[in-house]
Design an enzyme around this catalytic site. Sequence first.
Site, PDB file in Angstrom:
ATOM      1  N   ALA A  15     -15.388  11.714 -38.379  1.00 32.16           N
ATOM      2  CA  ALA A  15     -15.983  10.465 -38.849  1.00 32.16           C
ATOM      3  C   ALA A  15     -14.917   9.529 -39.407  1.00 32.16           C
ATOM      4  CB  ALA A  15     -17.032  10.759 -39.914  1.00 32.16           C
ATOM      5  N   GLY A  56     -16.716  15.472 -37.611  1.00 27.20           N
ATOM      6  CA  GLY A  56     -17.743  14.905 -36.744  1.00 27.20           C
ATOM      7  C   GLY A  56     -17.438  15.077 -35.276  1.00 27.20           C
ATOM      8  N   GLU A  82     -18.625  18.407 -34.427  1.00 33.24           N
ATOM      9  CA  GLU A  82     -20.092  18.427 -34.446  1.00 33.24           C
ATOM     10  C   GLU A  82     -20.668  17.852 -33.150  1.00 33.24           C
ATOM     11  OE1 GLU A  82     -21.776  18.195 -38.835  1.00 33.24           O
ATOM     12  OE2 GLU A  82     -20.215  16.673 -38.556  1.00 33.24           O
ATOM     13  N   GLU A 107     -14.549  19.301 -44.014  1.00 30.19           N
ATOM     14  CA  GLU A 107     -15.213  18.376 -44.943  1.00 30.19           C
ATOM     15  C   GLU A 107     -15.169  18.816 -46.403  1.00 30.19           C
ATOM     16  OE1 GLU A 107     -17.151  17.441 -40.960  1.00 30.19           O
ATOM     17  OE2 GLU A 107     -16.314  19.189 -41.988  1.00 30.19           O
TER      18      GLU A 107
END
Length: 773
Positions: A69, A119, A122, A142
């Site tokens: 992200a 991300g 993910e 994270e």
Amino acid sequence: MTSILPSDTAIIAIANGAPPNKPNPVNALGAPLRHYLQTSLQNALDDPNIRAIVLIGRHDGKGVFSAGADIKEFSGSGGGSSVAISQTGGIPTLNDIAHFIERSPKPIVTALTGACLGGGMELALAAHYRVADNTLRYGLPEVKIGLIPGAGGTQRLTRLCGVRHALDVIVRGRSNYSAKEGLQFHFLDAVATDDETVLECALRWAGWAANLPMVTLDSRRLCCRSVPPDVEGVDNKDMCDFALHSLPPLEKGGESAHAAVKAIRASFELSSFKEGMEVEKNLFNDLLYHSLQGRAYRHIFFAERAASASYSIQSNNQNQLKQGKGTIGVIGAGTMGRGIAISFLRARFGPVILVDVNEKGLKDGVQYIVATLEGEAKKGRIHPSKLSSIVTSLQSSTSLSDLADCDIIVEAVFENLDIKRQIFSKLNTISKKMDALLLSNTSTLDVDAIASSLSQPRRAYCAGMHFFSPAHVMKLVEVVRGKDTSADTLDIICAVSKRIRKVPVVVGNCDGFVGNRMLNPYSTESTLMLTEYGGGDQGLGVADVDDAVSRYFGMAAGPFLIGDIAGNDIGYSIRREKGLVRDPKTGQVGPSRSAQMRYTELPDEMVVKFGRMGQKTMKGWYNYDAKVGKGRKPLPSSEMQDLIDKYSMDSPHRCRKLGKDEIVARVLFPLVNEGFKILEEGIATDPADIDIIYIYGYGFPAWKGGPMFWADNYIGLAPILSELEKLHRLYPGSDYFRPSELLRKCVSMGLGVQEYYKQGHAKSNTAGIKSKL
């Protein structure tokens, strides 16, 4: 690369979503890329000629898949909307994209290269198939920024690889799992062979998957799976319980790691994937919006990058040193010189020439360096095939003249100004390259005084490069700018520091620079408290102060243990250089110590009379025993207790214990206050730089964000100002209790110091700051 691409497979390159003129080399999944992915995926699904989709980082299969992200989106008022909170008609979140990929009626294969983190990983988990090449490094880090995966990572990874691997990936926050490990733990379906590219491998899998029945595609959707039992037969719940026992307490920086375990537990304890996702979302949002620890971790994340980039972005200099090439000279084969040489050797600079006039010291230094590198190779930190060439690039000499062709020379001898000036005077003649960087590892001395030994043109290439001990372990480098140091020189030093895996922070030139200058009131007040409240079993002791600062507050070690590790003779030498200590021969007090100054000779006497240097002499503030804790475990000392009794004898407050909070305030408030004075003077240009220096150089607890963040957010500036004013009235002889004018200004404006700088209130002092830097 495939010469003819199949017409029935869509290839979507994440990098193509980057806006023009906005480079995004790590494919951070900000709003533009998420919008691009949604549009591209939808177009592929709408096209009747497309039967499968390949998602790749770049069309050429090079670079990264995605580093995750866009963390900057977490720092604004929008919070975590980029990950977990959908807005009707708005930019899709990572969760939206992940669900979109997973629900696709056409098979989606991810081709993973380079970094596949956060991300990015993910999204790969949401795909139906995952292939990679050997450049892959995957992970979910994270927790290191005070969060947990927020786009299904805690729910999908457990279903794909099991709870054991999920705990390792998510709770530890590792970000360097290899393609080989990905196959081992079933994260990957395949790794490209030597005779094919990762795109060719992905297209092969896509073509195969396109011909499978829909029921097979359904089975590949992780949301439809349950969490498998452990491969070694351990109950999943027991593994989570065991993981919790190994974590730091919630209140000691463990909030995100505990939340990660809770989310992983939800993946197998709750009845559906949807319920588990709801738990993950709530935990993620709670950490994002309500965790002060999380804010501290993210503050460090941004501050480190800002400090490292601040001078690089100002220069177009393309010096070869920035590319990791160049000859390095290191003067001094002692503890610091050895560590500095190791740092450059690891980064493949070379040759690295170690110089010391003492032949035995030089030999010992070389042996230590080689042994350290061999030890790292045995632990897998250096590839065995590279060890020989690294060791071969190490050269040694007893003559400074052998440094004539060096691109960088780092002086790391005793902390004595005269000696350093003599060395730089010789380098001025010896060095053949007029643009060679001549750097000093001084920790306190005047960089301009050292540079004055050079010709005027060479002074532009002279600066301080203050490593922290042990230099091959500690990440911090204070880059000290002298009055003549050029911007290009600072740029190169910062780039080189990053090459050797250090965090550079540019600071101004003053006594102690930033870190050690702030350390002085901290260590001084720690000692003075012993003379005020110590004495007997009932009085304040060395261990009481260390325990309050380390175990209770969270510093890596207390002030007295740090003194013993660094060497108490170093502090004595600094006080002697400043003219503070009593002359052992004449008994006269140093010329700089005024009658009004609050001073104790306790630490001087322990060094001069009792030889209590620290761990190197097996006695300092504590005693040490070679048979106990490898000679590193601090043990009580009756000799030191007698000294404390002696120096506290006349104190009206002797034989009294202080509470832990009172101890912390007495030693850390003046440290913070000195930080404000450093900002006032322009020695540091951003409070976040001070935080980075204390996190990486002095063991300040990361979950408290550094001393300036801690002052702003954990305590508040008004209470700190009030306490400093009270202490200054009580102890006018300790100038470090005199409140900074910047501190007073921030309190009067109702602003934290970080907010004061963000709002631009410090810009009026820019000219003064630049002149001092």
